[in-house]
Design a protein around this motif. Sequence first.
Motif, PDB file in Angstrom:
ATOM      1  N   ALA A 130     -10.854   4.761   6.807  1.00 37.96           N
ATOM      2  CA  ALA A 130     -10.256   6.095   6.647  1.00 37.96           C
ATOM      3  C   ALA A 130     -11.304   7.101   6.191  1.00 37.96           C
ATOM      4  CB  ALA A 130      -9.099   6.024   5.645  1.00 37.96           C
ATOM      5  N   LEU A 131     -12.200   6.686   5.296  1.00 37.83           N
ATOM      6  CA  LEU A 131     -13.245   7.591   4.821  1.00 37.83           C
ATOM      7  C   LEU A 131     -14.177   8.003   5.951  1.00 37.83           C
ATOM      8  CD1 LEU A 131     -14.638   8.946   2.362  1.00 37.83           C
ATOM      9  CD2 LEU A 131     -16.029   6.869   2.165  1.00 37.83           C
ATOM     10  N   LEU A 132     -14.601   7.023   6.781  1.00 36.36           N
ATOM     11  CA  LEU A 132     -15.477   7.354   7.907  1.00 36.36           C
ATOM     12  C   LEU A 132     -14.775   8.286   8.887  1.00 36.36           C
ATOM     13  CD1 LEU A 132     -17.270   3.963   8.736  1.00 36.36           C
ATOM     14  CD2 LEU A 132     -18.005   5.800   7.227  1.00 36.36           C
ATOM     15  N   PRO A 163     -19.131   8.092  13.249  1.00 41.61           N
ATOM     16  CA  PRO A 163     -18.858   7.042  14.237  1.00 41.61           C
ATOM     17  C   PRO A 163     -19.354   5.681  13.765  1.00 41.61           C
ATOM     18  CG  PRO A 163     -20.686   8.419  14.957  1.00 41.61           C
ATOM     19  CD  PRO A 163     -20.149   9.055  13.710  1.00 41.61           C
ATOM     20  N   TYR A 164     -18.567   4.651  14.037  1.00 39.16           N
ATOM     21  CA  TYR A 164     -18.949   3.262  13.766  1.00 39.16           C
ATOM     22  C   TYR A 164     -19.079   2.577  15.121  1.00 39.16           C
ATOM     23  CZ  TYR A 164     -18.672  -1.565  12.063  1.00 39.16           C
ATOM     24  OH  TYR A 164     -18.926  -2.894  11.799  1.00 39.16           O
ATOM     25  N   ARG A 165     -20.299   2.158  15.454  1.00 43.40           N
ATOM     26  CA  ARG A 165     -20.567   1.607  16.781  1.00 43.40           C
ATOM     27  C   ARG A 165     -21.029   0.160  16.666  1.00 43.40           C
ATOM     28  NH1 ARG A 165     -22.833   7.088  17.388  1.00 43.40           N
ATOM     29  NH2 ARG A 165     -21.494   8.215  18.856  1.00 43.40           N
ATOM     30  N   LEU A 202     -24.916  10.046  10.027  1.00 43.84           N
ATOM     31  CA  LEU A 202     -24.826  10.348  11.462  1.00 43.84           C
ATOM     32  C   LEU A 202     -24.056   9.276  12.210  1.00 43.84           C
ATOM     33  CD1 LEU A 202     -28.499  11.556  12.002  1.00 43.84           C
ATOM     34  CD2 LEU A 202     -26.465  12.938  11.559  1.00 43.84           C
ATOM     35  N   GLU A 203     -24.267   8.002  11.846  1.00 45.78           N
ATOM     36  CA  GLU A 203     -23.559   6.904  12.490  1.00 45.78           C
ATOM     37  C   GLU A 203     -23.821   5.621  11.713  1.00 45.78           C
ATOM     38  OE1 GLU A 203     -24.938   6.657  16.494  1.00 45.78           O
ATOM     39  OE2 GLU A 203     -27.044   6.621  15.953  1.00 45.78           O
TER      40      GLU A 203
END
Length: 460
Positions: free
Chosen positions: A217-219, A225-227, A180-181
């Motif tokens: 790139a994979l994410l 999302p990377y927060r 999810l994140e």
Amino acid sequence: MTARRVAVIGAGPAGLAAAAAALRAGAEVTLVDAAEQPGGQYHRMPPDAFRTRPRHGRRDFDRVLGHPRCAWWAETSVWTLERAEPGEAPRVHVLRGPADGDGRDRFVLEPDALVLASGAHDRVLPFPGWELPGVFTAGATQALAKGERLAVGDDVVIAGSGPFLLPVAASLLEAGSRVLEVLEANPAATVLRGWARRPWELAAQGGKAAELAGYAALLARHRVPYRTGRAVVEARGDGRVEEAVTARLRADWSVLPGSERTVPADAVCVSHGFSPQLELPVAAGCALTEGDRFVRVDDDQLTSVPRVYAAGEITGIAGAPAARAEGLLAGWLAAGGAPAAPESRRARLRRDQGRAFAARLAAAHPIGAAWTGWLRPGTVVCRCEETTYGALRDAADDPAGGAPRVVKLGTRAGLGPCQARICGPTVAELLARPANPHHRPIAQPIRLGELAAPDEKEQE
């Protein structure tokens, strides 16, 4: 001249490199690891795939394990080190056989030199609900995903601090989970400031940059999302995790009021850095660095104990390439290799580059001092003994019994099956008192029947 006998404890990147270098220097090597397969967490894969699937480093495994002077002892636990006479390496007491099996055999190794490469495990800061089923360390999550192709959940939140969160996300996506994140607790300014310091040093870490780009790139491909500046501060559920509460954090990791958000999830994976496994170095009498964080070594990877070398995460968290460089240097010199040989010089250069990377990593992903604000009186701190934060504080504030040993005995914090391996650093930090949770005469669990068994056998 008789070849030196070198024992290497740990078969991760550092231990394998140490064994390879010691063999090149002409030593007889015994490589010991508690796992069934070599490679540690970094090279972990399913047992059947290990034998058939090409992978970086597999040929190195074959060259080491198949060498006529190498004895590979899998599923072998070192339960204690016995300090030897001055100038001699410690005696190594081991149990051979599956950790949960019956009939394990006791052996004793008497090497001429010892290389310790026991690695590290996740450090997880407690928060309300972290003891619920469905909350996993990032390391355990990756071990299940890489080693068994098992996903810990369908909808997963990954949180904590450090770049290790990214390969964990990749492993979960490959295993079929929906991530999810990914939440990095430090704000973007802290992360960028740490990585941008002395930018010319990054030229030596081109492989790391390519690896990071691959994860990014994979994410993006999976729309994960990377927060930054956000963390899981509570897990909720009836009998298991059903939702995670996340919140924005200030630079000191205090929660920004009103920023809480609830995310439905059936699994939460957390990691707030790593704790080195120092039980064996401490048992051998090795000196530690300031704050008892890592094993202190000299320029040759030699510890304060003669003939005992250390490599990998127990000397500093710097990643697999640095661990391999330290292992190469430690193994070569433990076997009597020439300190000025080209192999030594190359290993020292890569080791020093790795140490610079470790300093950058620590600056970019520190643990904020205000994380204790996440806790409530009923928050479990020691999961083995179910000791709560409130009970710990009450015992520490008691003027009649606030001494560290009294607090430990009164609350049972750190006295459970893990023997403070997980909660030890946290309890010491919460009490604002120095503590060394690694001082144990028995480093790994051993049954009373095994301890009372007939005398140990000498190395085969």
